[in-house]
Design an enzyme around this catalytic site. Structure first.
Site, PDB file in Angstrom:
ATOM      1  N   ASP A 472       0.841  -1.197   0.000  1.00  5.79           N
ATOM      2  CA  ASP A 472       0.000   0.000   0.000  1.00  5.79           C
ATOM      3  C   ASP A 472       0.879   1.251   0.000  1.00  5.79           C
ATOM      4  O   ASP A 472       2.078   1.198   0.316  1.00  5.79           O
ATOM      5  CB  ASP A 472      -0.875  -0.036   1.260  1.00  5.79           C
ATOM      6  CG  ASP A 472      -2.208   0.671   1.086  1.00  5.79           C
ATOM      7  OD1 ASP A 472      -2.351   1.445   0.122  1.00  5.79           O
ATOM      8  OD2 ASP A 472      -3.098   0.461   1.928  1.00  5.79           O
ATOM      9  N   ASP A 544     -10.926   1.832  -3.384  1.00  3.49           N
ATOM     10  CA  ASP A 544     -11.511   1.533  -2.076  1.00  3.49           C
ATOM     11  C   ASP A 544     -13.026   1.550  -2.152  1.00  3.49           C
ATOM     12  O   ASP A 544     -13.691   1.146  -1.203  1.00  3.49           O
ATOM     13  CB  ASP A 544     -11.059   2.572  -1.041  1.00  3.49           C
ATOM     14  CG  ASP A 544      -9.709   2.215  -0.444  1.00  3.49           C
ATOM     15  OD1 ASP A 544      -9.236   1.097  -0.678  1.00  3.49           O
ATOM     16  OD2 ASP A 544      -9.127   3.060   0.258  1.00  3.49           O
TER      17      ASP A 544
HETATM   18  C1  DGJ Z   1      -5.901   1.842   1.973  1.00  2.00           C
HETATM   19  C2  DGJ Z   1      -6.288   0.682   1.081  1.00  2.00           C
HETATM   20  O1  DGJ Z   1      -6.795   1.171  -0.119  1.00  2.00           O
HETATM   21  C3  DGJ Z   1      -7.281  -0.190   1.813  1.00  2.00           C
HETATM   22  O2  DGJ Z   1      -7.688  -1.262   0.996  1.00  2.00           O
HETATM   23  C4  DGJ Z   1      -6.657  -0.712   3.084  1.00  2.00           C
HETATM   24  O3  DGJ Z   1      -5.596  -1.573   2.788  1.00  2.00           O
HETATM   25  C5  DGJ Z   1      -6.178   0.458   3.945  1.00  2.00           C
HETATM   26  N1  DGJ Z   1      -5.328   1.341   3.200  1.00  2.00           N
HETATM   27  C6  DGJ Z   1      -5.445  -0.035   5.171  1.00  2.00           C
HETATM   28  O4  DGJ Z   1      -4.942   0.991   5.914  1.00  2.00           O
END
Ligand code: DGJ
Length: 734
Positions: A472, A544
């Site tokens: 991430d 997301d």
């Molecule tokens: C942002 C990501 O897009 C989410 O899927 C998740 O992994 C969160 N970070 C976790 O902090």
């Protein structure tokens, strides 16, 4: 360099490949459906002569002007389509490169020097060397030719052969020229923001400049480094030029159109706050700028870029294996990760048929919310008193692989890593360090930071038997300072590039040490999904936002570049603002089945009926995933054009013997019958057996010829209720 290895051009029809003219310095690059020609003027300038539909014979360009035309009235009125115009002389249009020499001269005068034709990455490649007229400075332009997919992959290498340093102020990958024409053109781009990525935008191409860019340090959610310019194209017909940049940091694409309808596209690493110092005999290689021409409409872009990404970009052997159905804990448990909680989810996930179980954020010390812990990549003894091993072993026993979330480029000020190494983040000594999501960005350009991350991630992968990491990256770079580097006499503006190179190096090293490891690229969703990161990652977290209504738009845009095997798509409990069952589970599954299927819902809260149905849809997905992940994908009905109310996507096997169609109807206030849907790209003479792939089995079998399916069409078996969807599976009959 020599002109050896080149093929001679004849007057006959030219075959796909790179052809050098027998008597003059010009080259014809021929693909299955396109041609691109370039040549050298008497003064040594390199001009693009043609790019478009495939020419039938080498004599077609006999009258092309190999002259640098200048207007006596206005020096900017030049018709010269230079393939790599450098700042200098009377150039006021597209600029590919700018360099400053030690004596204060800040421009370049690049002239043709030599040619070589080789093979790179299995593709014929033309290398053209340009030399500065006065300084020991060379630029080697590379053109890799992917004939099967009508793509040309360009990059440039800038070399300082002198003793004095040369400072690059711009080092773009390429400039492309579209022919002047009277008919209006249309530009398609992908814009967005967090939870709203890759949204299709369209505008007429009129005289003026359009800037697409990222300046946040990653390729970004605001704009995807991609463009398409068409002339009256539909989804299936018409001419389109398109391109994408393989770079995961700051990038720039500028589209310039003059008043007489000529358009150029220049692009590469952004020159915003950019500098790169070349000391004696050093060189700088730009990222790839992949561009192509399609005469079969907007879906033609998808077919070409998907095949290219699958066969030339994605890491092997993973790219040749089916992508596993994944479970991810994030939306179920957020930071509340415990051994018992994850095991309970894993047991249900395995029952559904999940093949890869991923524990997201929250597994390391002090990570109870997003204020602390980033950088301390060890298991939280409070949440996992016996370490991760009992969970991992249980997951393996359940027949699944284990994956773990990390955010390596980051640290929270409240972490042991930051307390030990406050100098490891980007900063200016005199400025506050701006936090975003309570975190700071590690200076991944530093070799000690790279070594730390390689060691700690390598150890984690070994100790926890990790098959998959979700990598991430949740904030942009700010205060891009590196005091030690500047004190050592370097140019601090290099950090934007050094950061990306550092990330690539860490990923490449981990992949080399763990050839079976898969990596998912995530940046608060789909913020880093360019073809540069795809060289070292197997899939991306598309957004997301998992609301199916939003997803159809986001996935339609992302699918211009990302094949199904790359585009992560989960069924979650979203929309949580309404009664969950208002959108049928089948519809939510069908939307996510357009990509790499995942589950992100809280399975402990799923009813027995939902678990049974989930297992049924996963079984259906496994039967058709070879088509979704590796077929030619066409959006037959664009949700963008129907304001999200209708959508239909077809995925056809490479040999057209099999296909699958997923169709969606969101809202039906007028109780309309679904219209007939005309399919594409089937074998006209073949007979196909068509079944509806339902959750409990196949229904409504019938047979039709390819011609009938493509012209008369197929009646979609959609009920007249809102949120109706269906899957049709077509198989050629012997
Ligand atoms: C942002 C990501 O897009 C989410 O899927 C998740 O992994 C969160 N970070 C976790 O902090």
């Amino acid at each position: 360099m020599s002109a050896s290895n080149t093929q001679s051009q004849t007057n006959d029809a030219v075959m796909p490949g790179i052809h050098q003219h027998p008597t003059q310095l010009s080259w014809l690059l021929v693909t299955e459906a396109s041609s691109y020609a370039l040549g050298v003027t008497d003064e040594g300038y390199l001009l693009q002569l043609y790019w478009g539909a495939r020419l039938s014979s080498s004599t077609d360009l006999a009258n092309a002007q190999l002259q640098f035309e200048r207007s006596a009235q206005d020096s900017s009125l030049t018709a010269a389509a230079e393939v790599y115009p450098a700042q200098g002389g009377l150039r006021y249009g597209a600029i590919a490169a700018q360099a400053s020499f030690a004596d204060g001269t800040r421009d370049l005068d690049l002239r043709y020097a030599s040619v070589e034709i080789t093979e790179q990455e299995g593709l014929p490649t033309l290398h053209l060397s340009l030399r500065d007229a006065a300084y020991p400075f060379e630029v080697i332009l590379s053109y890799r030719l992917d004939s099967a997919n009508d793509l040309i992959i360009r990059s440039a290498q800038l070399i300082n052969h002198g003793e004095e340093p040369v400072v690059l102020g711009r080092a773009f990958s390429a400039v492309w020229h579209l022919p002047q024409q009277f008919e209006p053109r249309r530009l398609t781009t992908l814009a967005g923001q967090w939870a709203n990525e890759t949204r299709i935008q369209q505008q007429p191409v009129v005289a003026g400049n359009i800037q697409l860019e990222s300046r946040s340090g990653i390729s970004g959610a605001k704009a995807y480094p991609w463009f398409a310019i068409d002339t009256r194209a539909t989804e299936h017909t018409g001419e389109v030029y398109f391109g994408t940049l393989a770079w995961s940091g700051n990038w720039s694409l500028q589209i310039r159109t003059n008043i007489t309808g000529g358009t150029s596209i220049e692009g590469g690493i952004h020159d915003h706050d950019f500098a790169w110092v070349l000391t004696a005999n050093q060189s700088f290689i730009t990222p790839d700028f992949v561009a192509g021409f399609a005469a079969d409409g907007m879906n033609g872009i998808r077919h070409r870029l998907h095949r290219y990404v699958r066969s030339h970009v994605l890491p092997q052997p993973q790219a040749s294996q089916p992508r596993p159905v994944l479970y991810n804990s994030w939306e179920a448990t957020f930071f509340d990760v415990t051994e018992a909680g994850q095991i309970a989810l894993a047991e249900r996930a395995a029952r559904l048929g999940v093949e890869l179980f991923v524990v997201d954020d929250g597994w390391f010390p002090a990570r109870n919310d997003d204020h602390a812990g980033l950088g301390d990549w060890r298991v939280d003894p409070q949440k996992f008193p016996q370490g991760l091993r009992p969970l991992v072993e249980r997951i393996h026993k359940l027949g699944m692989q284990f994956g773990l979330w990390v955010e390596p480029e980051m640290t929270n000020p409240d972490s042991d890593l930051y307390r030990a190494h406050p100098d490891w983040v980007y900063h200016y000594p005199t400025r506050p360090r701006n936090e975003a999501r309570n975190q700071l960005v590690l200076n991944v350009g530093r070799s000690d930071v790279q070594d730390y991350l390689i060691t700690i991630l390598d150890q984690l992968i070994n100790e926890q038997d990790i098959s998959f990491i979700k990598w991430d990256m949740n904030r942009p770079i700010s205060e891009p300072g590196w005091p030690e580097y500047i004190n050592a006499g370097h140019d601090g503006r290099e950090i934007w590039v050094r950061h990306v190179q550092g990330v690539y190096k860490i990923m490449d090293t981990l992949r080399a040490r763990h050839p079976n490891l898969s990596i998912e690229s995530c940046a608060s969703g789909g913020g880093r999904a360019d073809p540069g990161i795809l060289r070292r990652t197997d899939q991306v977290w598309t957004s997301d936002n998992t609301h199916p209504d939003a997803r159809l738009f986001i996935q339609e845009g992302a699918s211009y570049i990302l094949p199904g095997r790359v585009m992560g798509a989960w069924i979650t409990d979203t929309p949580s603002d309404r009664v969950r069952n208002e959108i049928p589970l089948a519809y939510r599954f069908h939307v996510s089945m357009l990509g790499m299927l995942g589950i992100g819902g809280h399975l402990i809260h799923w009813s027995e009926e939902e678990l049974v149905e989930g297992a049924q849809w996963i079984a259906v997905y496994k039967r058709i995933r070879h088509l979704i992940q590796d077929g030619d994908q066409s959006w037959l009905v664009s949700p963008t054009e129907t304001a999200g109310n209708w959508a239909a996507v077809e995925c056809v096997a490479p040999d057209a013997s099999e296909a699958v169609v997923l169709a969606f109807h969101r809202s039906n206030p007028f109780w309309e019958n679904a219209p007939r849907l005309r399919l594409q790209n089937l074998k006209p003479a073949a007979r196909y057996r068509i079944v509806e792939a339902g959750k409990t089995g196949e229904t409504a079998a019938f047979e039709l010829s390819g011609t009938a399916l493509m012209n008369y069409g197929v009646q979609l078996p959609l009920p007249k209720t809102s949120y109706s969807s269906c899957i049709l599976h077509l198989q050629e009959q012997a």
